[in-house]
Enzyme design. Structure first.
Site, PDB file in Angstrom:
ATOM      1  N   GLU A   1       8.486   1.428 -24.396  1.00 27.85           N
ATOM      2  CA  GLU A   1       8.936   0.722 -23.190  1.00 27.85           C
ATOM      3  C   GLU A   1      10.356   0.194 -23.358  1.00 27.85           C
ATOM      4  O   GLU A   1      11.040  -0.078 -22.382  1.00 27.85           O
ATOM      5  CB  GLU A   1       8.010  -0.472 -22.910  1.00 27.85           C
ATOM      6  CG  GLU A   1       6.592  -0.061 -22.611  1.00 27.85           C
ATOM      7  CD  GLU A   1       5.681  -1.250 -22.445  1.00 27.85           C
ATOM      8  OE1 GLU A   1       5.280  -1.532 -21.315  1.00 27.85           O
ATOM      9  OE2 GLU A   1       5.355  -1.893 -23.471  1.00 27.85           O
TER      10      GLU A   1
ATOM     11  N   ARG B   1      12.051  -4.797 -12.345  1.00 24.85           N
ATOM     12  CA  ARG B   1      11.003  -4.116 -11.593  1.00 24.85           C
ATOM     13  C   ARG B   1      10.310  -5.041 -10.595  1.00 24.85           C
ATOM     14  O   ARG B   1       9.654  -4.589  -9.672  1.00 24.85           O
ATOM     15  CB  ARG B   1       9.965  -3.499 -12.549  1.00 24.85           C
ATOM     16  CG  ARG B   1       9.085  -4.504 -13.260  1.00 24.85           C
ATOM     17  CD  ARG B   1       8.280  -3.871 -14.382  1.00 24.85           C
ATOM     18  NE  ARG B   1       6.867  -3.760 -14.073  1.00 24.85           N
ATOM     19  CZ  ARG B   1       5.925  -3.528 -14.978  1.00 24.85           C
ATOM     20  NH1 ARG B   1       6.239  -3.347 -16.251  1.00 24.85           N
ATOM     21  NH2 ARG B   1       4.671  -3.450 -14.634  1.00 24.85           N
TER      22      ARG B   1
ATOM     23  N   HIS C   1      -6.497 -14.826  -8.781  1.00 22.48           N
ATOM     24  CA  HIS C   1      -7.793 -14.292  -9.209  1.00 22.48           C
ATOM     25  C   HIS C   1      -8.461 -13.459  -8.127  1.00 22.48           C
ATOM     26  O   HIS C   1      -9.052 -12.422  -8.395  1.00 22.48           O
ATOM     27  CB  HIS C   1      -8.724 -15.444  -9.594  1.00 22.48           C
ATOM     28  CG  HIS C   1      -8.213 -16.227 -10.751  1.00 22.48           C
ATOM     29  ND1 HIS C   1      -8.737 -17.427 -11.132  1.00 22.48           N
ATOM     30  CD2 HIS C   1      -7.227 -15.958 -11.604  1.00 22.48           C
ATOM     31  CE1 HIS C   1      -8.074 -17.877 -12.170  1.00 22.48           C
ATOM     32  NE2 HIS C   1      -7.158 -17.003 -12.474  1.00 22.48           N
TER      33      HIS C   1
ATOM     34  N   CYS D   1       1.724   6.235 -19.351  1.00 19.19           N
ATOM     35  CA  CYS D   1       0.758   5.409 -18.623  1.00 19.19           C
ATOM     36  C   CYS D   1       1.404   4.511 -17.575  1.00 19.19           C
ATOM     37  O   CYS D   1       0.761   3.633 -17.014  1.00 19.19           O
ATOM     38  CB  CYS D   1      -0.069   4.578 -19.598  1.00 19.19           C
ATOM     39  SG  CYS D   1       0.914   3.495 -20.622  1.00 19.19           S
TER      40      CYS D   1
ATOM     41  N   ASN E   1       7.060   2.010 -16.448  1.00 21.49           N
ATOM     42  CA  ASN E   1       7.432   0.889 -15.570  1.00 21.49           C
ATOM     43  C   ASN E   1       8.480   0.026 -16.266  1.00 21.49           C
ATOM     44  O   ASN E   1       9.510  -0.317 -15.695  1.00 21.49           O
ATOM     45  CB  ASN E   1       6.223   0.001 -15.241  1.00 21.49           C
ATOM     46  CG  ASN E   1       5.057   0.787 -14.684  1.00 21.49           C
ATOM     47  OD1 ASN E   1       5.227   1.883 -14.197  1.00 21.49           O
ATOM     48  ND2 ASN E   1       3.855   0.223 -14.787  1.00 21.49           N
ATOM     49  N   ASP E   2       8.177  -0.333 -17.501  1.00 22.06           N
ATOM     50  CA  ASP E   2       9.134  -1.167 -18.226  1.00 22.06           C
ATOM     51  C   ASP E   2      10.317  -0.350 -18.729  1.00 22.06           C
ATOM     52  O   ASP E   2      11.461  -0.798 -18.652  1.00 22.06           O
ATOM     53  CB  ASP E   2       8.434  -1.884 -19.393  1.00 22.06           C
ATOM     54  CG  ASP E   2       7.751  -3.152 -18.918  1.00 22.06           C
ATOM     55  OD1 ASP E   2       8.364  -3.895 -18.137  1.00 22.06           O
ATOM     56  OD2 ASP E   2       6.584  -3.389 -19.303  1.00 22.06           O
TER      57      ASP E   2
ATOM     58  N   ARG F   1      -5.741  -2.585 -20.263  1.00 20.96           N
ATOM     59  CA  ARG F   1      -4.849  -3.754 -20.301  1.00 20.96           C
ATOM     60  C   ARG F   1      -5.690  -4.980 -20.656  1.00 20.96           C
ATOM     61  O   ARG F   1      -6.302  -5.586 -19.779  1.00 20.96           O
ATOM     62  CB  ARG F   1      -4.191  -3.951 -18.937  1.00 20.96           C
ATOM     63  CG  ARG F   1      -3.172  -2.880 -18.568  1.00 20.96           C
ATOM     64  CD  ARG F   1      -2.601  -3.182 -17.196  1.00 20.96           C
ATOM     65  NE  ARG F   1      -1.345  -2.522 -16.940  1.00 20.96           N
ATOM     66  CZ  ARG F   1      -1.191  -1.511 -16.080  1.00 20.96           C
ATOM     67  NH1 ARG F   1      -2.211  -1.062 -15.397  1.00 20.96           N
ATOM     68  NH2 ARG F   1      -0.002  -0.975 -15.900  1.00 20.96           N
TER      69      ARG F   1
ATOM     70  N   ARG G   1      -4.774  -1.772 -25.394  1.00 17.84           N
ATOM     71  CA  ARG G   1      -3.440  -2.326 -25.619  1.00 17.84           C
ATOM     72  C   ARG G   1      -3.593  -3.795 -25.964  1.00 17.84           C
ATOM     73  O   ARG G   1      -4.312  -4.518 -25.257  1.00 17.84           O
ATOM     74  CB  ARG G   1      -2.590  -2.162 -24.358  1.00 17.84           C
ATOM     75  CG  ARG G   1      -1.272  -2.896 -24.493  1.00 17.84           C
ATOM     76  CD  ARG G   1      -0.357  -2.621 -23.352  1.00 17.84           C
ATOM     77  NE  ARG G   1      -0.710  -3.385 -22.168  1.00 17.84           N
ATOM     78  CZ  ARG G   1      -0.059  -3.289 -21.014  1.00 17.84           C
ATOM     79  NH1 ARG G   1       0.940  -2.441 -20.899  1.00 17.84           N
ATOM     80  NH2 ARG G   1      -0.409  -4.012 -19.981  1.00 17.84           N
TER      81      ARG G   1
HETATM   82  C1  PEP Z   1       4.458   0.079 -18.226  1.00 22.12           C
HETATM   83  O1  PEP Z   1       5.313  -0.767 -18.505  1.00 22.12           O
HETATM   84  O2  PEP Z   1       4.734   1.208 -17.765  1.00 22.12           O
HETATM   85  C2  PEP Z   1       3.028  -0.220 -18.411  1.00 22.12           C
HETATM   86  C3  PEP Z   1       2.099   0.685 -18.250  1.00 22.12           C
HETATM   87  O3  PEP Z   1       2.709  -1.507 -18.722  1.00 22.12           O
HETATM   88  P1  PEP Z   1       2.596  -2.699 -17.631  1.00 22.12           P
HETATM   89  O4  PEP Z   1       2.797  -2.088 -16.275  1.00 22.12           O
HETATM   90  O5  PEP Z   1       1.264  -3.298 -17.846  1.00 22.12           O
HETATM   91  O6  PEP Z   1       3.741  -3.564 -18.060  1.00 22.12           O
HETATM   92 MG    MG Z   2       4.750  -2.504 -19.649  1.00 20.27          MG
END
Ligand code: PEP
Ligand code: MG
Length: 754
Positions: A610, A644, A368, A681, A633-634, A474, A510
């Protein structure tokens, strides 16, 4: 058998108090203490081992073993029964010690005739400082009471150990204090950024002057008064955060208030007072005990709860000392907080304008306090030995990008960092100047910059950064900082606040993306998953628990009330999942109408791309959605089958590889043909060179964290897209691991500011 009632325990504690308060060196008092314990507990031996540098336990005092062994017998942590007690910070009581698998015989102590043994760790500040042991010649069963009494005594002994008065006489001559030399501590980067300042030890361990009470009644009354004043202070803090509009910290404080009334916690403290400890001693004992019991647990919820109780304990001790909320006024201009652990509410106690960085001995990126520090834009580093290596007001440099702390840095390091900090500040200035300028490339292509957010704090950046809206809200972050699932009402209020603050700028919400590394304390994944990233997460949880997702959708629809609403589903792997999620949304819309609640003026539904399987369903997917956002990212981790979160694999593959770029280009083309708005994103969008490549691929909306807006805008305003497109045409077919170097060369040759 020795048995101990409350009166016997109080009597022994009173005698201990006299020894502690009496004259003599630390060693002399420790010798008296072991003699006293042996007599009072009718044991044949009482010994005290003290933890030395290098995780070695040294016999410091004994009554019953050979005195010549004192300062000579040493055990490693984990060696023998004593080492075992220290290694696990846990008491052991054995009626037949030599048969224990850890038993290690030390001939110099002459301990062979002793059959039974009970030992407890000497704990102080969450660390094992030594071990206290009693032994009996005959077989002896130790009751729980006896072990508890030993634990209480160990607390008193801990004071002596922590006071630093116990020294090995053979080593007194040793010179030079390595602690004061410049040091570099390496740890984990919990929040990026660079800072210089002076160390302020967060709630320095209060020296509890008196552990043993004269009168339990008085102590119980002091406890009640301190509790009342602590509740009062938390309420005031709550009111202040409400006024300041700090949503999540307020939730956290409410959790605190709940914990502060935890009956189990309070009754254990009261019980310890009844056994003869002062209120401070009792609060500390309960905390040491809880910490020792919970410190081996890896469950993030339990660890988080432990931190909350640490915070409360510290607060309560402050109130017992009559100091209440202190320290904040006397902070140096550039303060770097150093703490063993810290609750998020504690961080908010400090003057935000003086805080430059936080160093924690115990913390994780999802703790936190890290979440709140991120919202405050303060670098955070976790470094295991921070408290033992840093002295109050030591000059420090915190490198939150690389997880390093420079303690009392040499002048050349200070100079280098001052330059880096100044350079950053200059760049910030340049970025700030682009704020009011149009987000258009040099050859006139408009690029929409939107934000990734997750806390109400972040919304302040929305207007300040000059971005056009929120491309990714998020929603799980507010869920992660609470201890229970927020109901529809609470969620509606939160989402409405976000829409209010965003005013006329669009927000893409989201739906819950939990699971994987994002753990909610109140949703159990059941059995531990072998591959959490491939496991039960995001929309999969939402579809398996439709009521959870429906409640969130209900809250979103209600919050929008007459305003536009954009909802995005994460981790969609097949069109059928989107259909299922949409059906839940339809059900909620019907319900909304049935209740006569105002509908959103416009409802847009999108997916995050993703999971690679979705790339082969674009003809079915695109007609069904109002927008698509790439979660690179995913997507990157699934395309390359490369975790990752694993440092060995996280950077093994480059998003600027022909594979990733080709895939994204096809997606841009497909969305263009279907006239479906496309954005991105993931972290890629916020890095200037990667963002340049994305624009070259045809992306026109980039969603990024607030600090990236300036650098990306500066880059794109210096970019000629037509030239880049042409250059990139030659890259897709290449067999390179990455085309990053080529793209960087393009940027340099064409004057693109990266
Ligand atoms: C992603 O996966 O690129 C993304 C923006 O979602 P998060 O990083 O919250 O998994
Ligand atoms: Mg993601």
């Amino acid at each position: 058998m020795v048995s101990f009632d409350g009166a016997a325990s109080r009597r022994m504690l009173a005698r201990l108090r006299d020894v502690m308060a009496g004259s003599g060196s630390g060693q002399e008092r420790l010798d008296k203490i072991v003699t006293l314990i042996r007599a009072e507990m009718r044991a044949d031996v009482c010994s005290c081992y003290v933890m030395r540098a290098g995780e070695v336990l040294e016999l410091f005092a004994t009554e019953g073993l050979n005195k010549t062994a004192v300062h000579n017998t040493r055990l490693r942590v984990g060696e023998g029964i004593v080492g075992d007690i220290a290694a696990h910070a846990r008491a052991i009581a054995l009626d037949n010690a030599p048969s224990h698998p850890s038993f290690a015989y030390r001939p110099e102590t002459g301990e062979d005739p002793f059959l039974s043994l009970a030992g407890v760790p000497i704990l102080r500040g969450g660390k094992v400082r030594g071990v206290l042991v009693i032994q009996h010649k005959e077989r002896h069963r130790y009751t729980e009471e006896v072990v508890e009494v030993l634990q209480t005594i160990a607390m008193v002994v801990a004071e002596l150990v922590a006071a630093g008065e116990l020294v090995n006489p053979q080593e007194v001559a040793a010179t030079g204090d390595p602690v004061l030399l410049p040091t570099r501590l390496s740890g984990a980067a919990l929040n990026p950024g660079l800072a210089m300042g002076l160390a302020v030890i967060h709630r320095p361990q209060l020296t509890i002057r008196q552990m043993v009470a004269e009168d339990a009644g008085t102590e119980l009354e002091r406890l009640n008064q301190a509790l009342a004043s602590m509740h009062d202070a938390i309420d005031k803090l709550l009111a202040a955060t409400a006024l300041a509009g700090l949503g999540e910290p307020r939730d956290i404080l409410e959790t605190y208030r709940m914990f502060a009334e935890d009956r189990g916690w309070l009754s254990r403290i009261r019980e310890a007072i009844r056994k003869g400890l002062t209120a401070e001693g009792a609060v500390q004992q309960v905390q040491d005990d809880t910490r020792a019991r919970m410190s081996h647990m890896t469950d993030p919820y339990i660890r988080e709860k432990l931190l909350d109780f640490e915070d409360l304990t510290n607060r309560l001790l402050q109130h017992l000392s009559g100091r209440g909320q202190d320290g904040a006024g006397a902070l140096p201009e550039d303060t770097i907080l150093v703490a063993r652990s810290m609750g998020p509410a504690e961080l908010l106690d400090y003057d935000r304008h003086r805080l430059r960085a936080v160093i924690l001995e115990d913390g994780s990126p999802s703790s936190h306090v890290s979440i709140v520090a991120r919202a405050l834009n303060i670098p955070v580093v976790q470094a295991t030995e921070a408290l033992s290596r840093i002295e109050p007001l030591d000059p420090l440099i915190v490198d939150g990008d690389h997880g390093a702390v420079y303690v009392r840095p040499a002048e050349d390091i200070q100079m280098t960092f001052s330059e880096s900090v100044a350079l950053r500040a200059m760049k910030e200035q340049v970025y700030a100047e682009t704020r009011g300028l149009p987000s258009v490339t040099r050859d006139g292509v408009p690029i929409s910059i939107v934000l990734n957010c997750g806390l109400l704090f972040d919304l302040a950046h929305l207007h300040a950064s000059g971005s056009e809206g929120i491309g990714l809200y998020r929603t799980e972050i507010p869920f992660m900082v609470r201890s229970s699932y927020p109901d529809v009402q609470a969620q509606t209020e939160l989402y409405a606040r976000i829409l209010d603050e965003a005013a006329d700028k669009p927000v893409v919400f989201r739906t819950l993306d939990v699971g994987g590394d994002k753990v909610l304390p109140y949703i159990s994944a059941g059995a531990e998953e072998e591959n959490p990233a491939l496991g039960w997460r995001a929309i999969r949880i939402g579809l398996d628990h439709p009521s959870l997702l429906r409640q969130q959708l209900r809250a979103l629809l209600r919050a929008a009330a007459g305003r536009p609403l954009s909802v995005m589903f994460p981790m969609i792997a097949e069109v059928a999942e989107l259909d299922a999620a949409r059906r839940l949304l339809e059900l909620e819309l019907t319900r909304l109408r049935a209740h006569g609640v105002e509908e959103p003026s416009r409802l847009r539904v999108g997916v995050m791309l993703e999971v690679p399987s979705l790339l082969w369903q674009l003809p079915a997917l695109l007609p069904r959605v109002d927008f698509v956002s790439v979660g690179s990212n995913d997507l990157g981790q699934y395309i390359f089958a490369s975790d990752r979160g694993n440092p060995r694999t996280a950077h093994r593959y480059d998003p600027l590889s022909p594979a990733m770029l080709t895939l994204l280009k096809r997606l841009v083309e497909a969305c263009g043909e279907a006239r479906v708005p496309l954005s991105i994103c993931g972290e890629m969008a916020g890095k200037p060179l990667d963002a340049m490549a994305l624009i070259g691929l045809g992306f026109r909306t980039l969603s990024m964290s607030p600090p990236s807006v300036g650098p990306v805008k500066t880059m794109l305003r210096s970019l000629d897209v037509a030239a880049l497109r042409q250059y990139m045409d030659g890259l897709y077919q290449r067999g390179d691991h990455s085309v990053r170097i080529k793209l960087r060369a393009f940027a340099q040759d064409h004057g693109v500011v990266i």
